[in-house]
Enzyme design. Structure first.
Site, PDB file in Angstrom:
ATOM      1  N   ASP A  16     -63.846  -3.846 -26.862  1.00 12.06           N
ATOM      2  CA  ASP A  16     -64.612  -2.980 -25.967  1.00 12.06           C
ATOM      3  C   ASP A  16     -65.983  -3.578 -25.649  1.00 12.06           C
ATOM      4  O   ASP A  16     -66.564  -4.300 -26.469  1.00 12.06           O
ATOM      5  CB  ASP A  16     -64.782  -1.602 -26.639  1.00 12.06           C
ATOM      6  CG  ASP A  16     -65.239  -0.538 -25.653  1.00 12.06           C
ATOM      7  OD1 ASP A  16     -65.096  -0.751 -24.428  1.00 12.06           O
ATOM      8  OD2 ASP A  16     -65.753   0.503 -26.096  1.00 12.06           O
ATOM      9  N   HIS A  33     -64.921  -9.106 -18.143  1.00 12.33           N
ATOM     10  CA  HIS A  33     -63.518  -9.257 -18.546  1.00 12.33           C
ATOM     11  C   HIS A  33     -63.153 -10.739 -18.657  1.00 12.33           C
ATOM     12  O   HIS A  33     -62.432 -11.142 -19.565  1.00 12.33           O
ATOM     13  CB  HIS A  33     -62.599  -8.561 -17.541  1.00 12.33           C
ATOM     14  CG  HIS A  33     -62.782  -7.068 -17.493  1.00 12.33           C
ATOM     15  ND1 HIS A  33     -62.894  -6.295 -18.633  1.00 12.33           N
ATOM     16  CD2 HIS A  33     -62.885  -6.197 -16.452  1.00 12.33           C
ATOM     17  CE1 HIS A  33     -63.044  -5.023 -18.285  1.00 12.33           C
ATOM     18  NE2 HIS A  33     -63.062  -4.936 -16.977  1.00 12.33           N
ATOM     19  N   LEU A 127     -48.915 -17.361 -36.545  1.00 15.58           N
ATOM     20  CA  LEU A 127     -49.614 -16.097 -36.297  1.00 15.58           C
ATOM     21  C   LEU A 127     -48.810 -15.289 -35.290  1.00 15.58           C
ATOM     22  O   LEU A 127     -48.272 -15.847 -34.329  1.00 15.58           O
ATOM     23  CB  LEU A 127     -51.009 -16.382 -35.697  1.00 15.58           C
ATOM     24  CG  LEU A 127     -51.784 -15.171 -35.163  1.00 15.58           C
ATOM     25  CD1 LEU A 127     -52.309 -14.309 -36.317  1.00 15.58           C
ATOM     26  CD2 LEU A 127     -52.966 -15.613 -34.291  1.00 15.58           C
TER      27      LEU A 127
END
Ligand code: FPP
Length: 241
Positions: A16, A33, A127
């Protein structure tokens, strides 16, 4: 069940603060972004280095559709670009990609890209990168409940078979361990319809930095905070057990 590990097996992140990061610099929200993608790349590398097994990122929520159309289009384009530009490198470094969220109603070309990335990387073990896209936890739980209700109605399973474990197995995250650590950047302290079921016993760490400013050091500090917590999973303290 007690956790003795100092490294979470599964970390989830609410990324955020992109918009506020951009506003603070007099830039459009899209610049925030875009900078967020760089922070994401660094977080993925760091997670692999730390030995985290699962990293789940909240990249687009079902509620994000209510943003201005231009911002929604930009976020969709960023996802396309991320998949196009980064999947080969993620694959080479042993990252397995999973996508959670509602694929209904998404552009077919995006769904195909996401499915291709999942297929390409499915044997990787370094991962697991779980991308929550068009994701809403209440909707996910509702889908799972509906699937189970349909199975009860058709006689495939009995009502008594509707258990927390069975419902867990109907979620988009079926087969994944639940998050041990949930990090939210940007200073807000809420969960915003993210992994509500799965975070039943997660440790929450809220960091003030905006997502584009997130670094491996901040990640390491969040893990240190996690490691300092005593996880009791509803039980008692270790010495009183
Ligand atoms: C929250 O910041 C962030 C988002 C809604 C999108 C997160 C997306 C990225 C980090 C990049 C995209 C990643 C992929 C994989 C496509 P905000 O816009 O709510 O910030 P604000 O609270 O400051 O307004």
């Amino acid at each position: 069940m007690r956790s003795t590990s100092t490294i979470p097996r599964h970390a989830a992140i609410i990324m955020d603060g992109n918009g506020r990061w951009a506003a603070a610099r007099g830039l459009p929200r899209s610049a925030g972004h875009k900078a967020g993608i760089d922070a994401l790349r660094a977080a993925v590398r760091a997670a692999a280095d730390f030995g985290i097994e699962y990293l789940t990122i909240y990249s687009f929520s079902t509620e994000n559709w209510s943003r201005p159309k231009t911002e929604v289009m930009f976020l969709l384009e960023l996802l396309r670009r991320f998949i196009r530009q980064d999947v080969a490198e993620l694959h080479a470094s042993g990252v397995r990609i999973h996508v959670i969220g509602d694929r209904e109603g998404l552009d077919r070309s995006i769904v195909t890209m996401l499915e291709d990335a999942e297929k390409l990387t499915r044997d990787n073990t370094k991962l697991n990168l779980v991308v929550a896209f068009n994701y809403g936890s209440r909707q996910e739980i509702t889908r799972a409940a509906r699937a189970m209700a349909a199975d009860v109605a058709s006689g495939k399973i009995a009502l008594a078979d509707v258990t927390p474990e069975a419902l867990d197995g109907q979620l988009d995250t079926a087969g994944m361990p639940p998050p041990d650590l949930l990090i939210r950047t940007g200073g807000e302290q809420r969960i915003s319809n993210f992994l509500l079921w799965q975070c039943a016993y997660a440790e929450f760490v809220f960091v003030p930095e905006f997502w584009p400013d997130f670094t491996a050091d901040i990640f390491a500090r969040a893990i240190a905070e996690y490691a300092s917590r005593e996880r009791r999973f509803g039980g008692l303290k270790a010495q009183s057990a």
